[in-house]
Every structure is written in C-alpha cells, then in structure tokens.
Design a protein around this motif. Structure first.
Motif, PDB file in Angstrom:
ATOM      1  N   SER A  10      40.841  53.563  37.864  1.00 23.66           N
ATOM      2  CA  SER A  10      39.521  53.877  38.953  1.00 23.66           C
ATOM      3  C   SER A  10      39.790  55.177  39.601  1.00 23.66           C
ATOM      4  N   ALA A  11      40.639  56.017  38.984  1.00 23.75           N
ATOM      5  CA  ALA A  11      41.071  57.487  39.797  1.00 23.75           C
ATOM      6  C   ALA A  11      39.785  58.183  39.796  1.00 23.75           C
ATOM      7  N   LYS A  12      39.034  58.080  39.008  1.00 21.28           N
ATOM      8  CA  LYS A  12      37.795  58.899  38.722  1.00 21.28           C
ATOM      9  C   LYS A  12      36.738  58.181  39.544  1.00 21.28           C
ATOM     10  N   GLY A  13      36.710  57.085  40.297  1.00 19.81           N
ATOM     11  CA  GLY A  13      35.480  56.505  40.508  1.00 19.81           C
ATOM     12  C   GLY A  13      35.172  55.212  39.892  1.00 19.81           C
ATOM     13  N   PHE A  14      34.329  54.262  40.759  1.00 21.36           N
ATOM     14  CA  PHE A  14      33.951  53.113  40.124  1.00 21.36           C
ATOM     15  C   PHE A  14      33.000  53.390  38.882  1.00 21.36           C
ATOM     16  N   LEU A  15      32.196  54.127  38.825  1.00 22.98           N
ATOM     17  CA  LEU A  15      31.292  54.129  37.980  1.00 22.98           C
ATOM     18  C   LEU A  15      31.754  54.651  36.502  1.00 22.98           C
ATOM     19  N   ASP A  50      27.507  51.130  44.052  1.00 25.13           N
ATOM     20  CA  ASP A  50      26.217  50.781  43.813  1.00 25.13           C
ATOM     21  C   ASP A  50      25.757  51.030  42.225  1.00 25.13           C
ATOM     22  N   ALA A  51      26.111  52.240  41.657  1.00 27.38           N
ATOM     23  CA  ALA A  51      25.920  52.660  40.747  1.00 27.38           C
ATOM     24  C   ALA A  51      26.657  52.099  39.573  1.00 27.38           C
ATOM     25  N   LEU A  52      27.907  51.663  39.786  1.00 26.29           N
ATOM     26  CA  LEU A  52      28.630  50.522  38.856  1.00 26.29           C
ATOM     27  C   LEU A  52      28.127  49.096  38.858  1.00 26.29           C
ATOM     28  N   ARG A  53      27.563  48.727  39.899  1.00 23.52           N
ATOM     29  CA  ARG A  53      26.930  47.246  39.918  1.00 23.52           C
ATOM     30  C   ARG A  53      25.488  47.455  38.990  1.00 23.52           C
ATOM     31  N   ASN A  54      24.824  48.630  38.911  1.00 19.48           N
ATOM     32  CA  ASN A  54      23.663  48.626  38.162  1.00 19.48           C
ATOM     33  C   ASN A  54      23.917  48.940  36.588  1.00 19.48           C
ATOM     34  N   PHE A  55      25.169  49.690  36.669  1.00 19.66           N
ATOM     35  CA  PHE A  55      25.506  49.896  35.195  1.00 19.66           C
ATOM     36  C   PHE A  55      26.021  48.666  34.411  1.00 19.66           C
ATOM     37  N   LEU A  56      26.596  47.670  35.277  1.00 21.70           N
ATOM     38  CA  LEU A  56      27.053  46.351  34.590  1.00 21.70           C
ATOM     39  C   LEU A  56      26.027  45.683  34.281  1.00 21.70           C
ATOM     40  N   THR A  57      24.904  45.655  35.108  1.00 22.50           N
ATOM     41  CA  THR A  57      23.677  44.776  34.914  1.00 22.50           C
ATOM     42  C   THR A  57      22.944  45.295  33.574  1.00 22.50           C
ATOM     43  N   GLU A  58      22.884  46.544  33.588  1.00 22.53           N
ATOM     44  CA  GLU A  58      22.058  47.377  32.521  1.00 22.53           C
ATOM     45  C   GLU A  58      22.872  46.999  31.196  1.00 22.53           C
ATOM     46  N   LEU A  95      35.246  44.199  49.971  1.00 22.92           N
ATOM     47  CA  LEU A  95      34.819  45.221  49.280  1.00 22.92           C
ATOM     48  C   LEU A  95      34.091  44.694  47.925  1.00 22.92           C
ATOM     49  N   MET A  96      34.789  43.823  47.479  1.00 22.91           N
ATOM     50  CA  MET A  96      34.171  42.992  46.258  1.00 22.91           C
ATOM     51  C   MET A  96      32.699  42.264  46.618  1.00 22.91           C
ATOM     52  N   ARG A  97      32.422  41.909  47.671  1.00 19.50           N
ATOM     53  CA  ARG A  97      31.058  41.536  48.085  1.00 19.50           C
ATOM     54  C   ARG A  97      30.099  42.473  47.396  1.00 19.50           C
ATOM     55  N   HIS A  98      30.294  43.677  47.457  1.00 19.86           N
ATOM     56  CA  HIS A  98      29.404  44.612  46.781  1.00 19.86           C
ATOM     57  C   HIS A  98      29.421  44.453  45.283  1.00 19.86           C
ATOM     58  N   LEU A  99      30.243  43.724  44.681  1.00 20.31           N
ATOM     59  CA  LEU A  99      29.975  43.507  43.352  1.00 20.31           C
ATOM     60  C   LEU A  99      30.250  42.016  43.036  1.00 20.31           C
ATOM     61  N   PRO A 100      28.919  41.327  43.566  1.00 24.27           N
ATOM     62  CA  PRO A 100      29.059  39.937  43.490  1.00 24.27           C
ATOM     63  C   PRO A 100      29.186  39.253  42.048  1.00 24.27           C
ATOM     64  N   GLY A 101      30.035  37.912  42.150  1.00 26.52           N
ATOM     65  CA  GLY A 101      29.601  37.527  40.806  1.00 26.52           C
ATOM     66  C   GLY A 101      30.808  37.681  39.824  1.00 26.52           C
ATOM     67  N   ASN A 102      32.103  38.377  40.158  1.00 26.33           N
ATOM     68  CA  ASN A 102      33.054  38.648  39.511  1.00 26.33           C
ATOM     69  C   ASN A 102      34.420  38.102  40.212  1.00 26.33           C
ATOM     70  N   TYR A 103      35.594  38.530  39.699  1.00 29.14           N
ATOM     71  CA  TYR A 103      36.815  37.844  39.991  1.00 29.14           C
ATOM     72  C   TYR A 103      37.829  38.951  40.653  1.00 29.14           C
ATOM     73  N   TYR A 104      38.676  38.353  41.698  1.00 25.96           N
ATOM     74  CA  TYR A 104      39.607  38.874  42.219  1.00 25.96           C
ATOM     75  C   TYR A 104      41.059  38.029  41.791  1.00 25.96           C
ATOM     76  N   ASN A 105      41.810  38.980  41.104  1.00 32.55           N
ATOM     77  CA  ASN A 105      43.016  38.212  40.660  1.00 32.55           C
ATOM     78  C   ASN A 105      44.241  38.651  41.414  1.00 32.55           C
TER      79      ASN A 105
END
Length: 277
Positions: A10-15, A50-58, A95-105
C-alpha cells in the motif's frame, strides 16, 4: 467464481492497491494498514480510501483483507506491548470502518513462556474490548505454524480464544496452507479429515479466508517458510484440491508466496485455469 488475489503493497496509496489487483486479474487482495514490522500507521487520506471503496464496488471485488502488523502481540508478557497491541487493533478497526464488509486478519500472538490459558485470556480480552455489535469488519484469527511460542497452532487453541469472546459473530478464522502443514495438519493426504476436525472443534461457519502458498519444509516442521505454488512439500495438486473443494471454493483466497507482482499474476493465471467453474 474463484475469489483470488495476492498480498499487495500500500506504499503508493489505497486506490493503487485496487489497480494493481486488477492488473494481475485478481478480484481481492490483502494489504498492511501500517508498517508490518513496526507500529507506524499510514495517515488516513479520506479521498484515497473513498476512491478505493468506489473502485472495489465498480469492479465487483470479493471481500479484501487488511493484515495486522507482525508486532501486534496481545498476549505478550509485557503489559506495555499488550497495550500497544490494543491501540493498534483499535486504530486499524477504526480505519476499516471506511471499507465496510471486509476482513481484518491477525496472528493471535506469542505467549513467551507464560501459561497458555493466560495468553488466551489476554487475546480474548483485547477482542472483547474492541469488538462492537454490528461492526462492519469481520476479525479473523489466523492459523499458525507453531514456531517459537505462537498461539494458534491447533484448532483447540483457536477455539479456546473464541470461547471467551463475547461477540462471537464478529470473529472468524483464516487458514494458511503453509501454517497448517507446518503445524502438523495433513492437508496433502487428508484434507477432508482436517476439515472434519475443524468443523467439530470450531465450525466451518467460522472459516472465511485462506492464505494460499506452498511450504519449504515438511509437515510438522513448525518453520513457517512459504514457497511458490507447486515448489514445496504441499504441491500444486493439493492447492488445486483446496481451491475446488466444495466446502472451501467460496472463500477469499490470498496468495502469500515469495514473488513479485508479475509472479503473482502468473500464479493467479495458473490457478484460475485449474479452477472448476
């Protein structure tokens, strides 16, 4: 559909994570929220996440996995280390609340010579302080190889943690092929038996994800040395059996193999070709 991806930087960002995943024909991925061998977290960039969340949905991604740092040890003998683990766990879930529906391992931790029952209580105590009703992130306990004083080598140890968790609907398990084999479970010759044992002790309903890798060492070695797919003691045939198993094929699969982005692209292409739709 095979839900498969790899561990990405993730060095270059989430998106950038989502774009790299798409580049290697992945529809999921795993990543660190902070320095994996330290404590420093990335500053939250709301626009980027936010951009990553939209990207995952798209692009119809399957659930992704955020991995806790290796330094997170909620069952340390040192009270300061346990408090630091609680802080990191709290901040990561926030932080993961901004990416709901996923996992934290996370790795359950190392008991460092203290009684295992005490270590288990420390781990479940952290979970009970942080898990909230209706939270949008499923927390996963990872199966461990048993090197050193690791907790989580056996299904019984994971069950002991879960038994002390108040919100058990918020907790799950992530298998790791190398860890399972290195801990002594015979997934090569008796995968069905291993799954039956897991179901009896914990329950298959708790299993949500699977780290796919080979092992540089034979079963029961307790070494935790990952190998490329088909280059170790587990072998390609077993990996393919795992991906296609009727009790496993719906899971989120993450490649944790020692290679780069191009290497992961090749492994994903191979495994997709052997997956039975």
């Amino acid at each position: 559909m095979l839900n498969i991806g790899s561990h990405l930087s993730s060095a270059k960002g989430f998106l950038h994570l989502g774009k790299n995943a798409l580049k290697i024909d992945a529809n999921t991925f795993q990543f660190f929220l902070r320095n994996p061998r330290g404590t420093r977290a990335k500053a939250l960039n709301q626009e980027d996440i936010d951009a990553l969340r939209n990207f995952l949905t798209e692009h119809h991604f399957a659930p992704i996995i955020a991995h806790a740092p290796y330094t997170l040890n909620p069952c340390s003998t040192n009270a300061h280390v346990r408090e630091l683990a609680l802080e990191m766990f709290h901040d990561d879930l926030a932080l993961m609340r901004h990416l709901p529906g996923n996992y934290y391992n996370f790795h359950p931790g190392s008991h460092l010579g203290q009684e295992r029952d005490t270590a288990v209580t420390f781990i479940s105590s952290m979970l009970n302080k942080e898990l909230q009703p209706g939270q949008p992130t499923m927390v996963l306990l990872e199966t461990m190889s048993g090197k050193g004083t690791e907790i989580g080598r056996t299904f019984q140890e994971l069950r002991a943690i879960i038994d002390q968790v108040e919100l058990q609907e918020q907790i799950g398990v992530c298998f790791d092929a190398c860890h399972l084999s290195d801990s002594g479970y015979d997934i090569v010759h008796n995968l069905d038996g291993v799954l039956e044992e897991f179901d009896r002790i914990i329950g298959l309903g708790y299993l949500h994800a699977f780290h796919i890798n080979d092992s540089q060492n034979p079963r029961g070695s307790h070494k935790d040395r990952h190998a490329l797919i088909g280059d170790g003691y587990i072998g390609l045939e077993t990996i393919v059996q795992i991906l296609n198993h009727p009790l496993l094929r719906h899971l989120t699969f993450i490649l944790e193999t020692p290679t780069d982005l191009d290497g992961h692209a090749g492994e994903i292409k191979l495994l997709r070709s052997l997956y039975q739709d």
